[in-house]
Enzyme design. Structure first.
Site, mmCIF file in Angstrom:
data_model
loop_
_atom_site.group_PDB
_atom_site.id
_atom_site.type_symbol
_atom_site.label_atom_id
_atom_site.label_comp_id
_atom_site.label_asym_id
_atom_site.label_seq_id
_atom_site.Cartn_x
_atom_site.Cartn_y
_atom_site.Cartn_z
ATOM 1 N N ASP A 226 0.815 -1.225 0.000
ATOM 2 C CA ASP A 226 0.000 0.000 0.000
ATOM 3 C C ASP A 226 0.843 1.266 0.000
ATOM 4 O O ASP A 226 0.387 2.321 0.453
ATOM 5 C CB ASP A 226 -0.957 -0.011 1.208
ATOM 6 C CG ASP A 226 -1.917 -1.192 1.137
ATOM 7 O OD1 ASP A 226 -2.271 -1.718 2.204
ATOM 8 O OD2 ASP A 226 -2.254 -1.607 0.022
HETATM 9 N N1 LIG Z 1 2.681 -6.572 -2.846
HETATM 10 C C1 LIG Z 1 1.480 -5.985 -2.708
HETATM 11 N N2 LIG Z 1 0.367 -6.744 -2.684
HETATM 12 C C2 LIG Z 1 -0.842 -6.154 -2.508
HETATM 13 C C3 LIG Z 1 -0.941 -4.757 -2.310
HETATM 14 C C4 LIG Z 1 0.261 -3.979 -2.367
HETATM 15 O O1 LIG Z 1 0.230 -2.733 -2.271
HETATM 16 N N3 LIG Z 1 1.444 -4.629 -2.562
HETATM 17 N N4 LIG Z 1 -2.181 -4.198 -2.013
HETATM 18 C C5 LIG Z 1 -3.117 -5.186 -1.446
HETATM 19 C C6 LIG Z 1 -4.503 -4.805 -1.064
HETATM 20 N N5 LIG Z 1 -4.617 -4.706 0.385
HETATM 21 C C7 LIG Z 1 -5.160 -3.543 0.801
HETATM 22 O O2 LIG Z 1 -5.620 -2.753 -0.038
HETATM 23 C C8 LIG Z 1 -4.290 -5.764 1.269
HETATM 24 C C9 LIG Z 1 -4.670 -7.057 0.952
HETATM 25 C C10 LIG Z 1 -4.351 -8.108 1.801
HETATM 26 C C11 LIG Z 1 -3.683 -7.899 2.985
HETATM 27 C C12 LIG Z 1 -3.357 -9.081 3.853
HETATM 28 O O3 LIG Z 1 -2.892 -8.944 4.967
HETATM 29 N N6 LIG Z 1 -3.616 -10.279 3.278
HETATM 30 C C13 LIG Z 1 -3.261 -11.578 3.930
HETATM 31 C C14 LIG Z 1 -4.321 -12.646 3.703
HETATM 32 C C15 LIG Z 1 -5.711 -12.105 4.008
HETATM 33 C C16 LIG Z 1 -6.777 -13.176 3.681
HETATM 34 O O4 LIG Z 1 -6.397 -14.320 3.352
HETATM 35 O O5 LIG Z 1 -7.955 -12.830 3.749
HETATM 36 C C17 LIG Z 1 -2.001 -12.106 3.257
HETATM 37 O O6 LIG Z 1 -1.869 -11.917 2.008
HETATM 38 O O7 LIG Z 1 -1.244 -12.778 3.973
HETATM 39 C C18 LIG Z 1 -3.301 -6.606 3.313
HETATM 40 C C19 LIG Z 1 -3.610 -5.531 2.461
HETATM 41 C C20 LIG Z 1 -3.252 -6.332 -2.428
HETATM 42 N N7 LIG Z 1 -1.975 -6.923 -2.513
#
Ligand SMILES: Nc1nc2c(c(=O)[nH]1)N[C@@H](CN(C=O)c1ccc(C(=O)N[C@@H](CCC(=O)O)C(=O)O)cc1)CN2
Length: 282
Positions: A226
Site C-alpha cells: 500500500d
Molecule cells: N505486494 C502488494 N500486494 C498487494 C498490495 C500492495 O500494495 N502490494 N495491495 C493489497 C490490497 N490490500 C489492501 O488494499 C491488502 C490485501 C491483503 C492484505 C493481507 O494482509 N492479506 C493476507 C491474507 C488475508 C486473507 O487471506 O484474507 C495475506 O496476504 O497474507 C493486506 C492488504 C493487495 N496486494
C-alpha cells in the site's frame, strides 16, 4: 492510412522540448489533437503527453525515427496505439462492488478496456463474470499454496497478454517477484485515504481512530504494501454514529469511483510515473 497514437515522455527539463516534439510530428505529417506537459521543479524533470494522428509513416518507422529524436534529450518515451482497448485482467476476493462497477462501466463503453479474465481466490463472482461473458478463474490461495497460486495467476496474465492487472479488492499480498513483473501495470484499490490505515482492515482502524472522513486510494502495486505511487483518491464524510459496518458500506461507492477513474486514466496513458509519485494528464 492515418494511425492514432499517444506519445508519453519524461526527460531532463530544458527550453524547446515542446517546440522540438511538435516540430518532429509536424515534419512527419502528424496532427496533434491533445497535448499536455508538466515541469517538476523539485527533480528538474519534464513530462509530456501528446495524442496525435499520423499517416505518413508506418508505426515501426515512426518508432525508429522517435528513437533517434529522443536520444539527445535523454527522453524516457513510450508510443502507444491511440485507439486500442487495453487488455486487462481483474482480480477480486469476496468484496465485489469494484468489480461490478468496472464491468458495468466497461459494458457501457465508458472504459477502453478489453477485459480478458477475472481471477479470484473465491467462487463468489463466477456468475457475475459469466453474465458479462468474461472467463473466470478460481485460484484458491492458502499460506502453503501461495507460490503455486501466484504462478497460476501469472499464467493467466501472460496467456491473456494483459497490459493491465486490476486488484479490485483482491485481498492477497503479491510477492516481490510478481510486483517486479507487474511494475507500473498493476493497480490496487485500498479502502483508506493513504497513507492512513495501510494493510488489512482499514475500516476497523478508522473506526478505532474516530475519523470524520473515510477514503479510498488507487495506487500502483509495489512490494511495499500500500505504498505504491498514488493515482487517485477521494473521501466521504462520516460521523461518530457509524459502526465499522456503516463505514464499510459508506466506503464502497468511493472505492468504486476512485478505482474507475484510475483505471480509465491508466488505460488512456494519462498516468506517468514520477519516482514514487505520479503525474496525471487528466
Ligand atoms: N505486494 C502488494 N500486494 C498487494 C498490495 C500492495 O500494495 N502490494 N495491495 C493489497 C490490497 N490490500 C489492501 O488494499 C491488502 C490485501 C491483503 C492484505 C493481507 O494482509 N492479506 C493476507 C491474507 C488475508 C486473507 O487471506 O484474507 C495475506 O496476504 O497474507 C493486506 C492488504 C493487495 N496486494
Amino acid at each position: 492510412m492515418s494511425h492514432a497514437y499517444i506519445l508519453t515522455l519524461s526527460c531532463p527539463d530544458r527550453p524547446g522540448i515542446v517546440h522540438a516534439v511538435s516540430g518532429f510530428l509536424f515534419e512527419r505529417g502528424g496532427n496533434i489533437e491533445e497535448a499536455a506537459q508538466y515541469n517538476d521543479h523539485d527533480t528538474g524533470l519534464f513530462f509530456m503527453r501528446v495524442r496525435f494522428a499520423c499517416g505518413q509513416l508506418t508505426p515501426d518507422d515512426l518508432k525508429l525515427q522517435l528513437k533517434a529524436f529522443a536520444e539527445p534529450f535523454r527522453m524516457d518515451w513510450r508510443l502507444h496505439a491511440g485507439d486500442q482497448p487495453m487488455r486487462t485482467v481483474i482480480c477480486v476476493s469476496r468484496e465485489g462492488h469494484c468489480l461490478n462497477d468496472l464491468l458495468f462501466r466497461w459494458k457501457s463503453g465508458l472504459l477502453a478496456l478489453d477485459i480478458r479474465a477475472i481471477v479470484s481466490n473465491h467462487r463468489d463472482f463466477y456468475q457475475l463474470a459469466a453474465s458479462y461473458n468474461v472467463p473466470f478463474h478460481h485460484v484458491a490461495v492458502t499460506a502453503a499454496t501461495k507460490p503455486q497460486a501466484e504462478a497460476k495467476l501469472l499464467e493467466v496474465i501472460e496467456a491473456e497478454g494483459a497490459e493491465l492487472v486490476v486488484l479490485a479488492r483482491y485481498m492477497q499480498i503479491l510477492s516481490d517477484d510478481l510486483c517486479r513483473k507487474l511494475a507500473g501495470r498493476a493497480i490496487n484499490i485500498h479502502h483508506s485515504f493513504l497513507p492512513s490505515f495501510k494493510g488489512a482492515k482499514p475500516y476497523y482502524q478508522a473506526h478505532d481512530r474516530g475519523v470524520k472522513l473515510i477514503g479510498a486510494t488507487a495506487h500502483y502495486v509495489t512490494a511495499a504494501l500500500d505504498e505504491g505511487p498514488i493515482i487517485e483518491q477521494d473521501v466521504a464524510r462520516v460521523d461518530h454514529g457509524y459502526t465499522v459496518e456503516d463505514l464499510t458500506a459508506a466506503g464502497r461507492d468511493t472505492e468504486s469511483v476512485v478505482l474507475a477513474r484510475a483505471v480509465k486514466w491508466h488505460s488512456e496513458h494519462r498516468v506517468l510515473l514520477n519516482g514514487h509519485k505520479t503525474v496525471i494528464f487528466r
